[in-house]
Design an enzyme around this catalytic site. Structure first.
Site, short mmCIF file in Angstrom:
data_model
loop_
_atom_site.label_atom_id
_atom_site.label_comp_id
_atom_site.label_asym_id
_atom_site.label_seq_id
_atom_site.Cartn_x
_atom_site.Cartn_y
_atom_site.Cartn_z
N HIS A 130 -24.66 18.38 19.00
CA HIS A 130 -25.73 18.30 19.99
C HIS A 130 -27.03 17.93 19.29
O HIS A 130 -27.71 18.76 18.69
CB HIS A 130 -25.86 19.66 20.69
N TYR A 147 -33.34 20.36 20.24
CA TYR A 147 -32.75 21.26 19.26
C TYR A 147 -32.91 20.68 17.85
O TYR A 147 -33.54 19.66 17.66
CB TYR A 147 -31.29 21.55 19.62
#
Length: 369
Positions: free
Chosen positions: A175, A180
């Site tokens: 991801h 993030y």
């Protein structure tokens, strides 16, 4: 004939259709970030024969969480719960990829080991939030990672990928979107480093490429994927040249012969559709020019727009999120052009079976109506 319901190959796997369950953070893991029977039921409900599911963001390192209730694979104790999930999907003829993430600065000290500060590429104040026992609260200002710590996080992704093998997954997706840690290194609004991990596109992509290769060393390239969010702004993310950055990243990832590249359209901010953004598939259309492999597009698609992006050749599969939350039988509903259940946004994150496993299948709905 609907292209959405034609077979497609992803890595070594033959899929019966191109409707994918998007990775959806639902925060129903039990103590110790362990999946339980409720999670297994949730994924089983959304499995159709020959389908691909992408598991929710799963913590790769002990300091990588940003949400209370998120599952992990940073510890061997978490393997058994995930094995229950993957067995349930496999029994119904589906495939499921593990999505690994590290929240980086998108966290709060309450979620960190010994209450430490979250980490990121650089110390840049931002307005993100984390989910704790007190609910959604501001993130704790992060500290910048040292270079040797970056290597340790790469190793965390490799060992989490090894646990993914033991847990019975069919592949791994990294991801690198939604603000993030990988995304924080990629975008220069959050990455102010002047060492080998900052400055040029190559340097800012270095962390992602190292982690991707580490996971490939476990799984092989055709069972590994990456998710990118070109122009993503969630978590106060920004870049001075998003087109240049993400086309560079896509071209570099294309060299690795991945199972797929997963792209989030910029009209989705977090889990909310931004009506001010271009409704057309900007990300997939742009990246396709630099990535000839399999592309999964995600972000606010409906049946008609999904058919269009496939027909245009900008994507090969389409991931559905909010509609898949509310419709466990979404592929069948789309195939037969049946009405959809409406989703209940307040129950998206955390809680019980309400808004999680209690949405009716079409036959149940019609019987009770």
């Amino acid at each position: 004939m609907s292209k959405l319901f034609t077979p497609v190959k992803v890595g070594p796997y033959e899929l019966a259709h191109r409707v994918v369950l998007a990775p959806l953070t639902r925060m129903r893991a039990e103590d110790g970030a362990r999946p339980g029977r409720l999670m297994a039921e949730y994924y089983a409900q959304r499995t159709s024969a020959g389908a691909l599911l992408i598991g929710e963001a799963t913590i790769a390192a002990p300091d990588g969480n940003g949400y209370l209730g998120a599952p992990g694979l940073y510890d061997d104790s978490q393997i058994a719960g995930w094995r229950e999930v993957t067995d349930a999907v496999r029994e119904r003829g589906g495939k499921i990829f593990l999505q690994l993430y590290h929240a980086g600065r998108q966290s709060n000290a309450e979620l960190q080991p010994e209450g430490r500060r979250p980490v990121g590429p650089s110390e840049v104040l931002h307005g993100g939030v984390a989910y704790t026992r007190a609910g959604w609260i501001p993130n704790t200002p992060n500290r910048a990672l040292e270079i040797d710590e970056i290597a340790a996080i790469v190793e965390s992704f490799r060992t989490a990928a090894e646990r993914g093998v033991k847990a019975g997954f069919d592949g791994v997706e990294l991801h690198a979107a939604n603000g993030y840690l990988f995304d924080q290194f990629l975008q220069d609004g959050s990455n102010k480093r002047t060492d080998a991990y900052g400055g040029s596109f190559e340097n800012r992509a270095r962390f992602l490429m190292e982690a991707t290769r580490a996971v490939i060393s476990v799984w092989g390239s055709n069972k590994v994927a990456v998710r990118l969010g070109p122009s993503g702004s969630w978590g106060d993310m920004s870049d001075s040249d998003p087109v240049g950055l993400f086309t560079y990243a896509a071209a570099e990832l294309a060299r690795l012969d991945l199972a797929y590249l997963h792209l989030i359209e910029p009209r989705i901010a977090g889990n909310v559709e931004d009506e001010s953004r271009d409704p057309n598939p900007v990300a997939a259309q742009t990246i396709r020019q630099h990535y000839a492999g399999t592309i999964i597009a995600a972000g606010g698609f409906k049946r008609e727009s999904a058919e269009a992006v496939l027909a245009d050749g900008d994507a090969d599969l389409v991931a559905f999120g909010r509609d898949f939350i509310a419709n466990p039988d979404l592929p069948e509903r789309l195939r037969r052009k049946l009405p959809l259940n409406r989703y209940d946004r307040p129950t998206f994150f955390g809680g019980t079976e309400v808004g999680y496993t209690d949405y009716p299948f079409y036959e149940e709905e019609t019987v009770s109506a």
